[in-house]
Design a protein around this motif. Structure first.
Motif, PDB file in Angstrom:
ATOM      1  N   VAL A   1       0.834  -1.208   0.000  1.00 40.50           N
ATOM      2  CA  VAL A   1       0.000   0.000   0.000  1.00 40.50           C
ATOM      3  C   VAL A   1       0.866   1.255   0.000  1.00 40.50           C
ATOM      4  O   VAL A   1       0.614   2.207  -0.742  1.00 40.50           O
TER       5      VAL A   1
ATOM      6  N   ILE B   1       0.966   4.144  -2.806  1.00 44.33           N
ATOM      7  CA  ILE B   1       0.713   5.534  -2.438  1.00 44.33           C
ATOM      8  C   ILE B   1       1.837   6.429  -2.954  1.00 44.33           C
ATOM      9  O   ILE B   1       1.594   7.494  -3.524  1.00 44.33           O
TER      10      ILE B   1
ATOM     11  N   ARG C   1     -12.381   1.925   0.212  1.00 41.23           N
ATOM     12  CA  ARG C   1     -11.050   2.407  -0.159  1.00 41.23           C
ATOM     13  C   ARG C   1     -11.044   2.965  -1.581  1.00 41.23           C
ATOM     14  O   ARG C   1     -10.458   4.019  -1.854  1.00 41.23           O
TER      15      ARG C   1
ATOM     16  N   MET D   1     -10.305   7.060  -2.489  1.00 45.68           N
ATOM     17  CA  MET D   1      -9.211   7.520  -3.346  1.00 45.68           C
ATOM     18  C   MET D   1      -9.683   8.602  -4.318  1.00 45.68           C
ATOM     19  O   MET D   1      -8.900   9.459  -4.731  1.00 45.68           O
TER      20      MET D   1
ATOM     21  N   GLN E   1      -1.638  10.944   0.128  1.00 47.56           N
ATOM     22  CA  GLN E   1      -0.832  10.341   1.175  1.00 47.56           C
ATOM     23  C   GLN E   1      -1.571  10.339   2.504  1.00 47.56           C
ATOM     24  O   GLN E   1      -1.575   9.334   3.226  1.00 47.56           O
TER      25      GLN E   1
ATOM     26  N   GLY F   1      -4.543   7.857   2.351  1.00 43.13           N
ATOM     27  CA  GLY F   1      -4.045   6.489   2.299  1.00 43.13           C
ATOM     28  C   GLY F   1      -3.534   6.007   3.639  1.00 43.13           C
ATOM     29  O   GLY F   1      -3.831   4.877   4.069  1.00 43.13           O
TER      30      GLY F   1
END
Length: 211
Positions: free
Chosen positions: A79, A83, A150, A154, A176, A179
């Motif tokens: 992840v 990111i 999720r 985003m 960032q 995430g």
């Protein structure tokens, strides 16, 4: 390089930086040092070029995503790698790109939606399964629900009503922050410690780079 590929790459650079609406076929021809006639020999109109640019961008994004996933030591590392990769891609992106594509180039936007709802969702789902298996994510999470959450979270960074076009909201920083917040919400105690470890390592690298 084939002329058609040159046109797509040149158009991509302009669209990402300035948005779709403000970039004309004249602008693209000028950047590439070719006539509009040459552009129209390869693309019927701007809509067709935008669709080709979208396909080009998706192909490269999928390769970058697969590379980040393949090099990851674990689900959390995966992840964080993604990111970082996406944040770099967003560093020069005009925040209006997604909005303008949806409004003025609906066929290209459908291509993006398909990529989002299929490839990106699949990658998120696989990562969640991996994290649970590794003991880094909580066992009680509903993977189907969290994956969709999720995915949509985003996209929030492109919502100009939530995050107006102002200096305090940069796409890279928003990606960032959102995430990392997501990760902290799903990790197990073991995963929490691992995130802290990675953050300390990254802070050290950043501090050393500034010296």
């Amino acid at each position: 390089m084939e002329i058609k590929d040159r046109i797509i790459e040149g158009a991509y650079e302009l669209f990402i930086r300035y948005g779709f609406r403000s970039v004309s076929m004249d602008n693209i021809a000028t950047k590439l040092g070719m006539s509009k006639k040459t552009l129209y020999q390869h693309f019927t109109d701007k809509d067709e070029l935008v669709e080709a640019v979208m396909e080009y961008d998706i192909t490269h994004d999928e390769k970058d995503c697969m590379l980040s996933t393949g090099n990851a030591l674990n689900a959390i590392d995966e992840v964080l790698n993604v990111i970082d990769t996406v944040a770099d891609q967003l560093s020069d992106m005009n925040p209006m790109v997604l909005y303008e594509m949806q409004k003025f180039h609906p066929k290209a936007f459908k291509i993006f939606q398909k990529h989002k709802d299929e490839f990106i969702l699949k990658m998120i789902t696989q990562n969640l399964h991996r994290g649970v298996t590794e003991g880094l994510y909580r066992e009680d999470i509903n993977i189907e629900v969290i994956a969709k959450f999720r995915l949509e979270s985003m996209m929030l960074i492109f919502n100009i009503e939530l995050f107006p076009l102002a200096k305090q909201y940069h796409l890279k920083d928003l990606m960032q922050m959102i995430g990392e917040h997501f990760l902290f919400g799903i990790v197990s105690p073991k995963g929490y410690k691992l995130i802290q470890k990675y953050q300390q390592e990254r802070n050290k690298i950043n501090n050393d780079a500034k010296k």
